[in-house]
Design an enzyme around this catalytic site. Structure first.
Site, mmCIF file in Angstrom:
data_model
loop_
_atom_site.group_PDB
_atom_site.id
_atom_site.type_symbol
_atom_site.label_atom_id
_atom_site.label_comp_id
_atom_site.label_asym_id
_atom_site.label_seq_id
_atom_site.Cartn_x
_atom_site.Cartn_y
_atom_site.Cartn_z
ATOM 1 C CD GLU A 1 -8.694 -3.326 -0.965
ATOM 2 O OE1 GLU A 1 -9.417 -3.456 0.049
ATOM 3 O OE2 GLU A 1 -7.692 -4.034 -1.186
ATOM 4 C CG ASP B 1 -1.621 -1.313 1.463
ATOM 5 O OD1 ASP B 1 -2.027 -1.948 0.475
ATOM 6 O OD2 ASP B 1 -1.746 -1.719 2.627
#
Length: 320
Positions: A199, A19
């Site tokens: 997401e 991420d």
């Protein structure tokens, strides 16, 4: 593997950092944060170059609590500079004996008034509250024509699946205001493998348009990226303003041993001449156990290429 394929294989900038978020500040430095394998803290690195992030010494900005809603699975921090202060958006869950809190995340905000985000005190501003209480994560923020927006992923209890993408205006870096609109929900085959997921949104404003990349499906080799596009003059809170790609813009490429690419961010080159695509991926396919606890999602960076129509060529940036 032939020589051409060896040449195009990407090398991670940082290993075991998922991420990834890289922000180039006005001081000329790159600031990096990401999920760490232990999911127990938020680190920040700084370097004058992208390559230098590899050797830079991380500074711990914040650690998880021992108990309560900020005590487990610290995911996907992002570092933003807004109105002269630094902010970190991140998701956290609570510790449970059975780990049933794995998908009980909420979004939180930290603030630092120091000029240097590696210094000063990070203050907890609390939960970033949306219109309803449910699994929520991956907050990102951007400004457009004097208005600050938040884009995030959240579970709607009335819609099957794990998370959809939403947008809202902000009245402060930790407070939403007004309408909250759903931009995308998992609907195509490539968005619902393993889990129904949208997401990890990232925003890029270029060529008279606003682009939002996002990630879909389970976090193994099925993880991939989609794209939303809106005209810069459109009402960004109107879902009809956004065009959604019917096909993924980045998927696993076994030839170059890049598996499950996703949860990206954008930054710019050191001379400012071109955009850079930042994302994580693994370099192997087979995973033992839950993919979320496999630590080998690495951070990759490459130049972002563009199609002739002015849309980002994400796959072409990675695969050539």
């Amino acid at each position: 593997m032939n020589n051409d394929q060896e040449t195009i294989r990407l090398t991670p900038v940082l290993e075991q950092r998922a991420d990834p978020w890289i922000y180039k500040h006005t001081d000329g430095f790159y600031y990096f944060t990401a999920s760490v394998p232990e999911y127990d803290r938020i680190e920040i690195r700084r370097s004058a170059t992208i390559a230098g992030l590899r050797e830079s010494v991380p500074v711990v900005a914040w650690r998880k609590h021992d108990a309560g809603p900020l005590s487990a699975n610290i995911w996907a921090p992002e570092l933003h500079f807004v109105d002269g202060k630094w902010y970190i958006y991140f998701a956290a869950a609570r510790t449970t004996e059975t780990n049933e809190g794995l998908f009980d995340h909420r979004m939180y905000v930290l603030e630092n008034s120091s000029t240097d985000p590696l210094d000063g005190q990070w203050v907890e501003k609390g939960q970033l509250r949306t219109a309803w209480e449910s699994f929520a994560l991956d907050a990102t923020s951007f400004e457009h024509r004097g208005v600050r927006y938040l884009v995030w992923a959240q579970k709607d209890l009335h819609i099957p699946g794990n998370s959809n993408l939403y947008i809202s205006e902000m009245s402060s870096p930790w407070t939403l205001r007004g309408q909250q609109a759903m931009l995308s929900m998992p609907e195509f085959d490539w968005e619902i493998i393993g889990f129904k997921v949208n997401e990890g949104a990232a925003v890029l404003k270029r060529h008279g348009r606003i682009f939002i990349t996002y990630s879909a499906s389970a976090t193994d080799h099925h993880y991939c990226m989609g794209l939303l596009t809106a005209d810069e003059n459109a009402n960004l809170l109107d879902p009809r303003s956004w065009n959604k790609s019917r096909q993924p813009v980045l998927v696993t490429n076994e030839q170059i041993q890049l598996y499950g690419p996703g949860h990206n961010s954008f930054t710019v080159s050191e001379d400012g001449s071109h955009d850079l695509l930042v994302f994580h991926a693994r370099n192997y396919k087979e995973i033992v156990g839950d993919p979320l606890y496999d630590p080998n999602r690495h951070t990759y960076v490459c130049e972002l290429k563009w199609h002739a129509d002015g849309t980002p060529d994400v796959a072409g940036s990675v695969n050539t």
